[in-house]
Design an enzyme around this catalytic site. Structure first.
Site, short mmCIF file in Angstrom:
data_model
loop_
_atom_site.label_atom_id
_atom_site.label_comp_id
_atom_site.label_asym_id
_atom_site.label_seq_id
_atom_site.Cartn_x
_atom_site.Cartn_y
_atom_site.Cartn_z
N ASP A 308 14.25 25.80 46.72
CA ASP A 308 14.78 27.14 46.09
C ASP A 308 15.68 26.97 45.20
OD1 ASP A 308 14.62 29.89 45.58
OD2 ASP A 308 16.55 30.07 46.67
N ASP A 345 36.19 43.80 37.69
CA ASP A 345 35.42 43.79 37.67
C ASP A 345 34.70 42.70 38.84
OD1 ASP A 345 32.42 42.57 38.15
OD2 ASP A 345 31.89 42.48 36.28
N GLU A 349 30.59 36.87 39.20
CA GLU A 349 30.90 37.00 36.75
C GLU A 349 31.92 37.38 36.40
OE1 GLU A 349 28.17 37.98 39.34
OE2 GLU A 349 26.21 37.36 38.38
N PHE A 378 29.40 48.57 35.79
CA PHE A 378 27.89 48.25 35.15
C PHE A 378 27.28 49.63 36.25
CE2 PHE A 378 24.32 45.78 36.28
CZ PHE A 378 23.88 45.27 34.98
N ALA A 380 22.67 50.24 36.31
CA ALA A 380 21.50 49.65 35.95
C ALA A 380 20.48 49.63 34.00
CB ALA A 380 19.93 49.43 36.80
N MET A 384 25.35 47.09 31.21
CA MET A 384 27.20 46.99 30.69
C MET A 384 28.69 47.59 31.65
SD MET A 384 27.66 48.50 26.65
CE MET A 384 27.50 50.73 26.85
N SER A 385 29.38 46.85 31.89
CA SER A 385 31.25 47.49 32.27
C SER A 385 31.85 47.37 31.02
CB SER A 385 30.95 46.71 33.14
OG SER A 385 30.71 45.29 33.47
N LYS A 401 31.47 44.11 27.98
CA LYS A 401 30.75 44.02 27.63
C LYS A 401 29.60 43.70 28.91
CE LYS A 401 32.23 41.62 32.14
NZ LYS A 401 33.35 42.89 32.74
#
Length: 692
Positions: A308, A345, A349, A378, A380, A384-385, A401
């Site tokens: 995986d 955030d 990421e 963020f 769905a 973006m956030s 972003k």
């Protein structure tokens, strides 16, 4: 060499000697037919000696034969006991790590402090910093740093978080920081630690198909030699009558028993169980738990490996690796805006963006909560956030972003435009298998953040090693074909399956198996569970979900996919060790036949000097028939003890073609098995002659 790696330590030997004596129980001995035959022979010889003793006709020769036959049985028991003892020592170490803990059980929003033994599957518990996790479970809320050294031996803490493939936690590990809510997934007595203890103790060890087949072969050889030995007195009597000798020179029952024990494959019979147990032991020392010996053997024959991608080949989290500014924008300005948009955030990421800006331009995280700032999380829907920052003059900076489409729409809604060059950059990153995040400030596109799913270090070299061992690697991923191809090329796998659903993984494994391949599968997620269960060897990452760990037949405590090389080497080493010692044992039997039979047959058709024509075959010039038999019986017992270290450590594996390995083992263990008895029996014969 540390005590952990020593085969013989004082405490281990003492326990093994006691265990060897307990294994004289016929119910235990009968599980090993070859050694059971030796034990019957030892009992009969002992009975004959004491019968003769009470009749005033006791022979020291019979006594010595009986003693060494019992030693043969004990040495075989000792080899198994020493292997089991190492596992039990590890189990004892694990038990020390399992302390009685309390749990903060959550019931109807209230915390109730209870003993960990009262927890049941489905209970919810809260674990704060410093708490021991009371039982196996999955994190359903929060993220925390966890010390798993009690299980893995690795002192560095690991991250456990809800909602991903790193949600599984193990009872007995310790929360180092933060707070998590855990849903219990095991009943008392059936935790991961409990299963580890049972496995390393050998409580669940069953004979593998290869072991069973070899046991049947050894039993067949024993029956053949038994029939051959039974016919010898008739042939000897005929020869004695023809040469005018009396029946007193015929073979006695203790002599026949000695011949049988020397000619049947007692060496491999005595070491067979130890080889299997030590295979599991060697794997455990590499921090891999195997639920069965069969899995280890299968690992030795694996020729196709499915991996995986996420969390196995790659780190599993996309990380920021580069800032690519738009025309007229400096890279530092882009990094500054990207960091501002990511300060709140908490995703991997987002954190990586903050860190990259700091590393490249020394841009420190700002405390902007005190200013008129609003963070945009963020969703769905928006994809973006970012953050809205109101300056002192009342102007509003809206930094965002996100995905290309969402940022393009955001910029155009603010009367801006999306640069064509940025579209080219984004498409180029996508072809490389990267993820582009576009950054905008109000109506202006500032540039792109290059996010990359990082391939684990050294994995390309590991795959090259697997290829040299004849193993084909296939990466399984849900990514699109372009991204999958890029990561496959970087990692160095032989093939890949993109946009794979759980049923696709299962279908690929079944396809490979239908073509005659033995398939290994490495995974860590719940969606990997069906494939792990179907594979011949299913290795679940310890960092993975409970479902994955339950489905596999091995668990890698280090969660290192490259560990498969060591697993395969251990499997091949197990098979090679068993084959090498079987070859050595059978070669021993052939050599002992030619060493003993001529010596005891030298009196047949004897001349006036007491020697017959068959004495010409007595090339070893052993002192007497009695000395030849006793020397062979002593050698037969001692060789088991001398080979225990090899059975425990295993034959060294070298990544060579199968034909080369076979030829080498035949030369070393086949030829060695023929030569060694001649040397050993002669030395013992000379020693017996010296002390007689």
């Amino acid at each position: 060499m540390t005590n952990k790696n020593k085969i013989f330590t004082k405490s281990l030997v003492i326990k093994a000697v006691k265990a060897a004596l307990l294994k004289l129980n016929p119910k235990t001995l009968i599980k090993n037919p070859v050694i059971f035959i030796v034990a019957i022979g030892a009992f009969i010889t002992t009975f004959i000696f004491f019968t003769d003793l009470f009749g005033g006709q006791a022979a020291s020769f019979d006594f010595q034969i009986a003693i060494w036959l019992w030693f043969t049985v004990l040495f075989a028991n000792f080899s198994e006991a020493i292997a089991e003892g190492r596992g039990k020592a590890q189990a004892e170490s694990l038990r020390k790590n399992r302390s009685e803990t309390v749990a903060n059980r959550l019931i109807n929003g209230k915390i109730e402090v209870v003993s960990a033994t009262l927890l049941r599957k489905g209970d919810i518990v809260v674990c704060d910093s410093g708490d021991l996790i009371p039982a196996d479970g999955d994190v359903v809320e929060g993220i925390a740093s966890v010390d798993e050294s009690a299980i893995t031996g690795e002192s560095a803490p690991v991250i456990r978080e809800s909602g991903g493939d790193r949600s599984a936690v193990t009872g007995g590990t310790k929360v180092i920081s933060d707070r998590i809510v855990v849903k219990i997934t095991s009943e008392p007595g059936d935790t991961f630690l409990d299963r580890m203890i049972m496995l390393v103790e050998g409580a669940k060890r069953q004979k593998t198909p290869n072991e069973i087949a070899l046991t049947i072969l050894l039993s067949g050889l024993t029956i053949i030699f038994l029939l051959a030995i039974v016919t010898l007195p008739t042939f000897f009597q005929y020869s004695l009558d023809a040469s005018g000798n009396t029946s007193a020179h015929n073979l006695s029952l203790p002599v026949l028993i000695s011949l049988l024990v020397c000619l049947i494959p007692t060496t491999i019979g005595g070491l067979l169980s130890a080889i299997g147990i030590s295979g599991m032991d060697r794997l455990l020392r590499k921090n891999v738990i195997a639920t069965s010996g069969k899995a280890i053997e299968a690992a030795g024959d694996v020729d196709v490996l499915l991996l995986d991608k996420t969390g196995t080949i790659t780190l599993g989290n996309r990380m920021a690796v580069e800032f690519i500014p738009a025309d007229g924008i400096s890279e530092e300005s882009l990094a500054d805006a990207a960091q501002l948009s990511s300060l709140a955030d908490e995703t991997p990421e987002g954190r990586s963006i903050v860190i990259l800006a700091k590393e490249l331009y020394n841009i420190r995280g700002r405390q902007i909560h005190e200013n008129a700032s609003t963070f945009i999380p963020f969703t769905a829907q928006s994809r973006m956030s970012g953050v809205d920052i109101e300056s002192h003059d009342g102007t509003l900076r809206r930094i965002r972003k996100g995905s290309t489409d969402s940022i393009k729409k955001f910029v155009e809604n603010n009367n801006g435009f999306f640069p064509k060059k940025m579209t080219e950059v984004i498409n180029n990153l996508a072809r490389q298998g990267a993820t582009p995040l576009v950054v905008a400030d109000n109506d202006k596109v500032l540039g792109v953040i290059h996010l990359k799913d990082i391939v684990k270090g050294g994995i390309r070299q590991r795959f090259a090693q697997l290829r040299s061992m004849g193993i084909r690697t296939i990466m399984i991923t849900g990514d699109n074909p372009l991204t999958a191809a890029a990561i496959a090329a970087e990692a160095g796998v032989d093939d890949f399956l993109a946009e794979a659903m759980p049923e696709d993984k299962l279908a690929r494994i079944r396809k490979e198996q239908s073509l005659g391949h033995l398939v290994g599968m490495i995974g860590d997620g719940t969606n990997d569970a069906p494939a792990l269960a179907q594979a011949d060897v299913g290795i679940a990452m310890n960092t993975g979900t409970q479902a994955a760990r339950e489905a596999g037949n091995m668990v890698d405590l280090d969660s290192n996919p490259t560990k498969l090389i060591e697993v395969v080497e251990t499997g091949k080493q197990l098979l090679m060790t068993r084959g090498a010692l079987t070859t050595f044992s059978i070669a021993n039997d052939v050599a002992k036949y030619f060493a003993i039979i001529p010596a005891i047959a030298s009196i047949l058709y004897a001349n006036k000097f007491g020697l017959g024509p068959l004495n010409a075959l007595n090339i070893m010039h052993l002192s007497s028939p009695e000395s030849a038999i006793l020397s062979a019986v002593i050698f037969n017992a001692l060789i088991i003890i001398l080979l225990i270290p090899l059975a425990m450590k295993g034959v060294k594996y070298r990544p060579l073609p199968a034909n080369s390995i076979l030829l080498r083992n035949l030369l070393v263990y086949g030829l060695g098995g023929i030569i060694t008895p001649f040397i050993g029996i002669k030395i013992i014969d000379l020693f017996l002659k010296l002390i007689s």
